[in-house]
Design a protein around this motif. Structure first.
Motif, PDB file in Angstrom:
ATOM      1  N   SER A   1       0.838  -1.203   0.000  1.00 46.92           N
ATOM      2  CA  SER A   1       0.000   0.000   0.000  1.00 46.92           C
ATOM      3  C   SER A   1       0.872   1.252   0.000  1.00 46.92           C
ATOM      4  O   SER A   1       0.501   2.285  -0.575  1.00 46.92           O
ATOM      5  N   LYS A   2       2.054   1.167   0.630  1.00 48.30           N
ATOM      6  CA  LYS A   2       2.986   2.301   0.606  1.00 48.30           C
ATOM      7  C   LYS A   2       3.577   2.494  -0.787  1.00 48.30           C
ATOM      8  O   LYS A   2       3.821   3.619  -1.224  1.00 48.30           O
ATOM      9  N   GLN A   3       3.813   1.385  -1.483  1.00 49.29           N
ATOM     10  CA  GLN A   3       4.290   1.475  -2.857  1.00 49.29           C
ATOM     11  C   GLN A   3       3.248   2.173  -3.726  1.00 49.29           C
ATOM     12  O   GLN A   3       3.571   3.015  -4.562  1.00 49.29           O
ATOM     13  N   THR A   4       1.985   1.832  -3.520  1.00 51.55           N
ATOM     14  CA  THR A   4       0.899   2.471  -4.264  1.00 51.55           C
ATOM     15  C   THR A   4       0.791   3.945  -3.902  1.00 51.55           C
ATOM     16  O   THR A   4       0.548   4.795  -4.767  1.00 51.55           O
TER      17      THR A   4
ATOM     18  N   TYR B   1       2.300   9.974  -5.122  1.00 49.96           N
ATOM     19  CA  TYR B   1       3.195  11.129  -5.049  1.00 49.96           C
ATOM     20  C   TYR B   1       3.862  11.379  -6.409  1.00 49.96           C
ATOM     21  O   TYR B   1       3.976  12.531  -6.856  1.00 49.96           O
ATOM     22  N   LEU B   2       4.302  10.307  -7.036  1.00 51.75           N
ATOM     23  CA  LEU B   2       4.939  10.451  -8.343  1.00 51.75           C
ATOM     24  C   LEU B   2       3.960  10.995  -9.377  1.00 51.75           C
ATOM     25  O   LEU B   2       4.342  11.751 -10.270  1.00 51.75           O
TER      26      LEU B   2
ATOM     27  N   LEU C   1       4.709  14.247 -11.375  1.00 51.63           N
ATOM     28  CA  LEU C   1       4.676  14.205 -12.833  1.00 51.63           C
ATOM     29  C   LEU C   1       3.719  15.250 -13.387  1.00 51.63           C
ATOM     30  O   LEU C   1       4.039  15.962 -14.350  1.00 51.63           O
ATOM     31  N   LEU C   2       2.539  15.362 -12.769  1.00 45.86           N
ATOM     32  CA  LEU C   2       1.551  16.326 -13.239  1.00 45.86           C
ATOM     33  C   LEU C   2       2.081  17.752 -13.115  1.00 45.86           C
ATOM     34  O   LEU C   2       1.942  18.563 -14.043  1.00 45.86           O
TER      35      LEU C   2
ATOM     36  N   ALA D   1      11.383  15.106  -7.996  1.00 39.96           N
ATOM     37  CA  ALA D   1      11.506  13.650  -8.073  1.00 39.96           C
ATOM     38  C   ALA D   1      12.632  13.133  -7.175  1.00 39.96           C
ATOM     39  O   ALA D   1      12.558  12.009  -6.666  1.00 39.96           O
ATOM     40  N   LEU D   2      13.677  13.949  -6.970  1.00 40.53           N
ATOM     41  CA  LEU D   2      14.761  13.531  -6.070  1.00 40.53           C
ATOM     42  C   LEU D   2      14.258  13.353  -4.639  1.00 40.53           C
ATOM     43  O   LEU D   2      14.728  12.474  -3.914  1.00 40.53           O
TER      44      LEU D   2
END
Length: 240
Positions: free
Chosen positions: A152-155, A160-161, A165-166, A185-186
Motif C-alpha cells: 500500500s505504501k508502494q501504491t 506522489y509520483l 509528474l503532473l 523527483a529527487l
C-alpha cells in the motif's frame, strides 16, 4: 513481555484475504495499462519523467504480484519474508531509477515536449491511487499483514509520483521549467529509499487486530478489558 495477539475470527480473516487479493488484482491491472500508456507517451514526447513513471508502474506490478503470490498459498505468513524482500527491492529500484533520470535531466538531458496523454494519465492516477492505497492499507493492518501494508505504501508512492509528474509536465508546458520535475523527483527517491530500507528490515508497521468479542462479555460488564498490544513502530496508528 507483551501478551500474545488474539487472532481474528476465521470468517473475518477470509474476508480480508479475499479483499486484499481483489485490491492487488485491480492494482496490477491498472498499472499494466498505466505502464504501456506512460512508456509510449514518454517515448513519443522524449519525456524522461513519463518514461520513469512507466517504469514505476512496472515496479508497482512486481510489488503487487509479490503480495498476490503470498496470499495464493495456504499459509500466507510463511511467504511473508520473501514477499517483503521483493517489495523492498522494488523500492530500491524505483529510487535508483528516479535518481539517475533526475540527474540526467538536470545535467542537460533532452528536453521533453508537451504531452496531453501524459498530463491526462498523471491526473487519472492521482485520482485513483490514493483510494487503492487506503483500502489495501486498512485491510492489511487489520489482518496484521506487513506485505499488504508495504505494498500500500508502494501504491501511495505512485500517488506522489503522479502529483510530481503532473506538476512537472504542467510547468514544462506552461513555463518551460524543465528543472521542476527532476528536483521534486529527487525528494520522492529519498522517500522510496527509506521505505525500501524499512521494508527490508521488516519494520513495516501494522496495527494488531482488536481482540475478538467474547460470548461472556455481556455477562461480565464489570470485568477489566483485555490487555491490548501496542506496536513499537513510530508510524503505527489505529485503523481508520
Amino acid at each position: 513481555m507483551s501478551p500474545p495477539l488474539i487472532p481474528l475470527g476465521v470468517d473475518r480473516r477470509a474476508v480480508l484475504t479475499r479483499r486484499i487479493r481483489l485490491l492487488v488484482g485491480v492494482t496490477i491491472g491498472y498499472n499494466v495499462v498505466e505502464a504501456v500508456v506512460a512508456l509510449s507517451a514518454g517515448t513519443a514526447a522524449g519525456s524522461t519523467a513519463l518514461i520513469g513513471f512507466g517504469l514505476d508502474s512496472i515496479i508497482e506490478v512486481s510489488s503487487a504480484a509479490a503480495v498476490a503470490w503470498q496470499f495464493a498459498g495456504r499459509d500466507s505468513h510463511a511467504r511473508e519474508k520473501t514477499a517483503l524482500r521483493v517489495i523492498a527491492i522494488s523500492f530500491f529500484a524505483l529510487a535508483a531509477w528516479v535518481t539517475v533520470s533526475s540527474f540526467r535531466s538536470l545535467t542537460g538531458g533532452a528536453e521533453a515536449s508537451h504531452s496531453t496523454i501524459g498530463l491526462s494519465l498523471a491526473a487519472l492516477s492521482l485520482a485513483v491511487m490514493p483510494g487503492l492505497s487506503y483500502a489495501q492499507r486498512r485491510a492489511g493492518r487489520e489482518l496484521n499483514s506487513r506485505t499488504a501494508v508495504a505494498d500500500s505504501k508502494q501504491t501511495l508512492l505512485c500517488t506522489y509520483l503522479s502529483g510530481i509528474l503532473l506538476i512537472g509536465l504542467t510547468m514544462n508546458s506552461l513555463f518551460g521549467w524543465t528543472w521542476a520535475d527532476p528536483m521534486a523527483a529527487l525528494a520522492i527517491a529519498a522517500v522510496a529509499l527509506k521505505e525500501g530500507r524499512d521494508t527490508w528490515r521488516g519494520e513495516t508497521c501494522c496495527t494488531p487486530p482488536p481482540p475478538a468479542k467474547s460470548a461472556t462479555t455481556s455477562l461480565t460488564p464489570l470485568s477489566p478489558p483485555p490487555t491490548t498490544v501496542t506496536c513499537t513502530n513510530a508510524c503505527c496508528g489505529p485503523v481508520k
